[in-house]
Design a protein around this motif. Structure first.
Motif, PDB file in Angstrom:
ATOM      1  N   ILE A   1      68.378 -81.150  57.352  1.00  0.00           N
ATOM      2  CA  ILE A   1      68.942 -79.992  58.053  1.00  0.00           C
ATOM      3  C   ILE A   1      70.121 -80.478  58.892  1.00  0.00           C
TER       4      ILE A   1
ATOM      5  N   MET B   1      72.315 -75.698  68.677  1.00  0.00           N
ATOM      6  CA  MET B   1      71.133 -75.334  67.884  1.00  0.00           C
ATOM      7  C   MET B   1      69.991 -76.323  68.115  1.00  0.00           C
TER       8      MET B   1
ATOM      9  N   PHE C   1      66.394 -75.154  69.471  1.00  0.00           N
ATOM     10  CA  PHE C   1      65.155 -75.456  68.741  1.00  0.00           C
ATOM     11  C   PHE C   1      64.214 -76.317  69.582  1.00  0.00           C
TER      12      PHE C   1
ATOM     13  N   PHE D   1      62.492 -73.981  72.190  1.00  0.00           N
ATOM     14  CA  PHE D   1      61.425 -73.133  71.664  1.00  0.00           C
ATOM     15  C   PHE D   1      60.264 -73.934  71.093  1.00  0.00           C
ATOM     16  N   MET D   2      60.583 -75.117  70.587  1.00  0.00           N
ATOM     17  CA  MET D   2      59.504 -75.992  70.110  1.00  0.00           C
ATOM     18  C   MET D   2      58.624 -76.374  71.310  1.00  0.00           C
TER      19      MET D   2
ATOM     20  N   LEU E   1      58.180 -74.658  74.081  1.00  0.00           N
ATOM     21  CA  LEU E   1      57.401 -73.492  74.507  1.00  0.00           C
ATOM     22  C   LEU E   1      56.232 -73.223  73.558  1.00  0.00           C
ATOM     23  N   SER E   2      56.491 -73.370  72.252  1.00  0.00           N
ATOM     24  CA  SER E   2      55.405 -73.152  71.285  1.00  0.00           C
ATOM     25  C   SER E   2      54.337 -74.226  71.416  1.00  0.00           C
TER      26      SER E   2
ATOM     27  N   SER F   1      52.165 -73.563  74.294  1.00  0.00           N
ATOM     28  CA  SER F   1      51.240 -72.472  73.962  1.00  0.00           C
ATOM     29  C   SER F   1      50.045 -73.009  73.193  1.00  0.00           C
TER      30      SER F   1
ATOM     31  N   LEU G   1      68.833 -66.207  62.435  1.00  0.00           N
ATOM     32  CA  LEU G   1      68.915 -67.501  61.741  1.00  0.00           C
ATOM     33  C   LEU G   1      69.599 -67.342  60.386  1.00  0.00           C
TER      34      LEU G   1
ATOM     35  N   THR H   1      61.914 -74.264  55.934  1.00  0.00           N
ATOM     36  CA  THR H   1      62.347 -74.666  57.280  1.00  0.00           C
ATOM     37  C   THR H   1      62.864 -73.466  58.083  1.00  0.00           C
TER      38      THR H   1
ATOM     39  N   PHE I   1      59.841 -71.927  59.345  1.00  0.00           N
ATOM     40  CA  PHE I   1      59.266 -72.752  60.422  1.00  0.00           C
ATOM     41  C   PHE I   1      59.980 -72.483  61.750  1.00  0.00           C
ATOM     42  N   PHE I   2      61.320 -72.480  61.702  1.00  0.00           N
ATOM     43  CA  PHE I   2      62.088 -72.239  62.931  1.00  0.00           C
ATOM     44  C   PHE I   2      61.861 -70.808  63.441  1.00  0.00           C
TER      45      PHE I   2
ATOM     46  N   PHE J   1      59.141 -69.152  63.109  1.00  0.00           N
ATOM     47  CA  PHE J   1      57.801 -69.170  63.699  1.00  0.00           C
ATOM     48  C   PHE J   1      57.816 -69.744  65.118  1.00  0.00           C
ATOM     49  N   ILE J   2      58.439 -70.911  65.287  1.00  0.00           N
ATOM     50  CA  ILE J   2      58.387 -71.535  66.622  1.00  0.00           C
ATOM     51  C   ILE J   2      59.176 -70.733  67.661  1.00  0.00           C
ATOM     52  N   ILE J   3      60.299 -70.143  67.233  1.00  0.00           N
ATOM     53  CA  ILE J   3      61.082 -69.360  68.211  1.00  0.00           C
ATOM     54  C   ILE J   3      60.345 -68.067  68.549  1.00  0.00           C
TER      55      ILE J   3
ATOM     56  N   TRP K   1      57.135 -67.465  68.461  1.00  0.00           N
ATOM     57  CA  TRP K   1      55.979 -67.773  69.311  1.00  0.00           C
ATOM     58  C   TRP K   1      56.437 -68.172  70.715  1.00  0.00           C
ATOM     59  N   GLY K   2      57.525 -68.947  70.772  1.00  0.00           N
ATOM     60  CA  GLY K   2      58.057 -69.400  72.059  1.00  0.00           C
ATOM     61  C   GLY K   2      58.491 -68.245  72.948  1.00  0.00           C
ATOM     62  N   PHE K   3      58.969 -67.156  72.326  1.00  0.00           N
ATOM     63  CA  PHE K   3      59.394 -65.995  73.112  1.00  0.00           C
ATOM     64  C   PHE K   3      58.226 -65.381  73.890  1.00  0.00           C
TER      65      PHE K   3
END
Lengths: 175, 233
Positions: A87, A93, A97, A100-101, A103-104, A107, B119, B136, B139-140, B142-144, B146-148
Motif C-alpha cells: 500500500i 493518510m 490510519f 483510527f487504528m 482508537l479501534s 476499543s 476511501l 485492505t 480493513f481500513f 472497518f478500523i476507521i 469502529w474508531g469513530f
C-alpha cells in the motif's frame, strides 16, 4: 499474570516477532525502521509488565498508562500492513490510519479487559459512573496523544524531506 | 461532469428548507413541553437545533457546487441525526430496551459508509496513494468506522462534563456496550455491505456517479504533488 497484561503484551510480542523477522529479511521495511520498531515494542512490553505489577483493582491509572502505548503499536501495525500489502500512503493518510487504528485497538482492549472485569465484579452505580469517566477519559488521552503523534510524524517527515512514506520505507510499484 | 439542472437546484433548495424544518418543529414542541423524553427540555431542544444546523451542510454544499453528493447519500446521512433527535424527543431510549443498540448500530453503518466512500474517492482520484486490494480497503473502512465510535463516546463525555449531568453516558456498561457491541456490529455490517458493493461494481463506477470530477481532480492533483518525492520531480 493479570488479565490486563494479556492483550497489550500478546499484541506487542506478535508485532515484535514480525519486526525482528523484517529486520532479518529486510524485504519490505528498511533496516533502521525495523530496529526502531523493535526497541519501541520492547519498551511497550516492559511498560505493560510495570503497569501490571503496580495494578490494584481500584486503581484505574494503569488504563491511562497502557492506552497511549497503543498508538505506538498501531503505528507499527499500519507500517507493517502497508509493507506487506504493498500500500502507498502519504504522511497524512498514515497519521489518519494510525489514529483510527489506535482508537479501534483501545476499543478492543476495553472490550476484552474491561468487560471481563465489569462482569465479574459487582459495581455500585457510583463506581460504575466513575469507571465510565475514567474509560472515556482514557479514550480522550489516546485521541490527544494520537493527534500529538500526528504532528510529530509530520515534523519528522518534513525534516527528513520524505514526502511519500512508502517510497522511502517500502518498495512499491506504480499504480 | 454532469450539468447542474434547474430541477436539481429546486430539489436542493427544498432539501435545505425541509431537512432542518422537522428539527425546528420538534425544538419548538420541546420548549412548549410536548416532548415525551426523560430529559430536560433545554437538552432536547438544543439537540434539535444542533441537528438542524448539521443537516443543512450537504444541501448547502450542493447548492454552492462545492460537493455534489448523490441524493441517496444525503438522505442516509440526514437520517442519522433524525433517528437520534426523534428518539430523544419521543423517549425511545427509555421506552425500548434495545433502542440504544439499534441507534448506535445504524449510525455506525452510515458513518462506515461515508468512510468507505471517502476511501474510494481517495483511491480513485490520487495516483500516488494506493490503498491496495479490496481486502485492505475493507480493513481500513472497518478500523476507521469502529474508531469513530470512540470519538462519539468522547463527545458524550465532554457534553456530560460541560453540563454536569449524566445526559449521554450512564455507566461503564453503557459505554462498553456502545463500543464493543453496537459500534463493532455496525463496522462489521458496513464491511459486509461494502464487500457486496465492491463485488458488483468497480471503484470507478461507484465514484464517477458522484460528479466529483472537477473538485476532486484539483484536490487529487494537489495531493499527488504533495506526495511526490524530490527524486520523482
Amino acid at each position: 499474570m493479570k488479565e490486563n497484561l494479556v492483550v497489550p503484551a500478546t499484541f506487542s510480542t506478535l508485532l515484535l516477532t514480525l519486526a525482528i523477522f523484517e529486520t532479518t529479511q529486510n524485504k519490505y521495511l528498511k533496516e533502521w525502521v525495523c530496529i526502531i520498531l523493535c526497541i519501541g515494542l520492547t519498551i511497550n512490553i516492559l511498560s505493560s509488565f510495570i503497569t501490571t505489577i503496580h495494578y490494584t483493582p481500584d486503581d484505574w491509572i494503569d488504563f491511562y498508562l497502557v492506552t497511549p502505548s497503543f498508538i505506538f503499536v498501531s503505528f507499527v501495525s499500519i507500517l507493517l500492513i502497508i509493507g506487506y500489502f504493498n500500500i502507498r500512503l502519504d504522511h497524512v493518510m498514515l497519521a489518519v490510519f494510525t489514529l483510527f487504528m489506535s482508537l479501534s485497538t483501545v476499543s478492543a482492549y476495553a472490550g476484552l479487559f474491561l468487560f471481563t472485569r465489569v462482569l465479574t465484579k459487582t459495581l455500585t452505580d457510583e463506581e460504575s459512573k466513575l469507571a465510565n469517566y475514567y474509560l472515556d477519559a482514557s479514550f480522550a488521552v489516546v485521541l490527544l496523544a494520537a493527534i500529538i503523534s500526528i504532528f510529530i510524524i509530520d515534523i519528522i517527515i518534513r525534516k527528513k524531506k520524505i514526502k511519500l512514506i512508502t517510497s522511502k520505507y517500502i518498495v512499491t510499484e506504480e499504480k | 461532469m454532469q450539468e447542474y439542472s434547474k430541477k436539481e437546484r429546486t430539489t436542493d433548495i427544498a432539501c435545505l428548507i425541509l431537512f432542518p424544518l422537522g428539527f425546528i418543529i420538534l425544538a419548538i414542541l420541546a420548549i412548549m413541553g410536548f416532548s415525551e423524553g426523560f430529559f430536560a427540555e433545554t437538552y432536547i431542544s438544543s439537540t434539535q437545533i444542533v441537528s438542524a444546523i448539521l443537516v443543512m451542510i450537504l444541501p448547502v454544499l450542493r447548492l454552492t457546487k462545492k460537493f455534489r453528493s448523490p441524493y441517496w447519500f444525503m438522505f442516509l446521512v440526514t437520517s442519522v441525526p433524525y433517528l437520534h433527535a426523534v428518539s430523544l424527543f419521543l423517549g425511545f431510549y427509555h421506552s425500548f430496551a434495545n433502542w440504544d443498540f439499534i441507534s448506535h448500530t445504524y449510525s455506525s453503518i452510515i458513518v462506515g459508509l461515508i468512510v468507505f466512500i471517502s476511501l474510494l474517492i481517495i483511491q480513485h482520484y490520487t495516483v500516488r496513494i494506493d490503498l491496495g486490494s479490496t481486502a485492505t480497503i475493507l480493513f481500513f473502512t472497518f478500523i476507521i468506522a469502529w474508531g469513530f465510535g470512540n470519538i462519539w463516546e468522547i463527545t458524550e463525555w465532554i457534553i456530560d462534563n460541560a453540563f454536569g449531568n449524566a445526559l449521554m453516558s450512564y455507566s461503564v456498561m453503557d459505554t462498553l456496550g456502545d463500543l464493543v457491541i453496537s459500534d463493532l456490529t455496525g463496522a462489521i455490517l458496513t464491511d459486509v455491505l461494502a464487500g457486496i458493493i465492491l463485488s458488483r461494481y468497480s471503484i470507478t463506477q461507484i465514484v464517477e456517479e458522484m460528479n466529483l470530477d472537477r473538485f476532486m481532480d484539483r484536490i487529487g492533483k494537489k495531493w499527488d504533488k504533495k506526495c511526490g518525492n524530490e527524486s520523482d520531480d
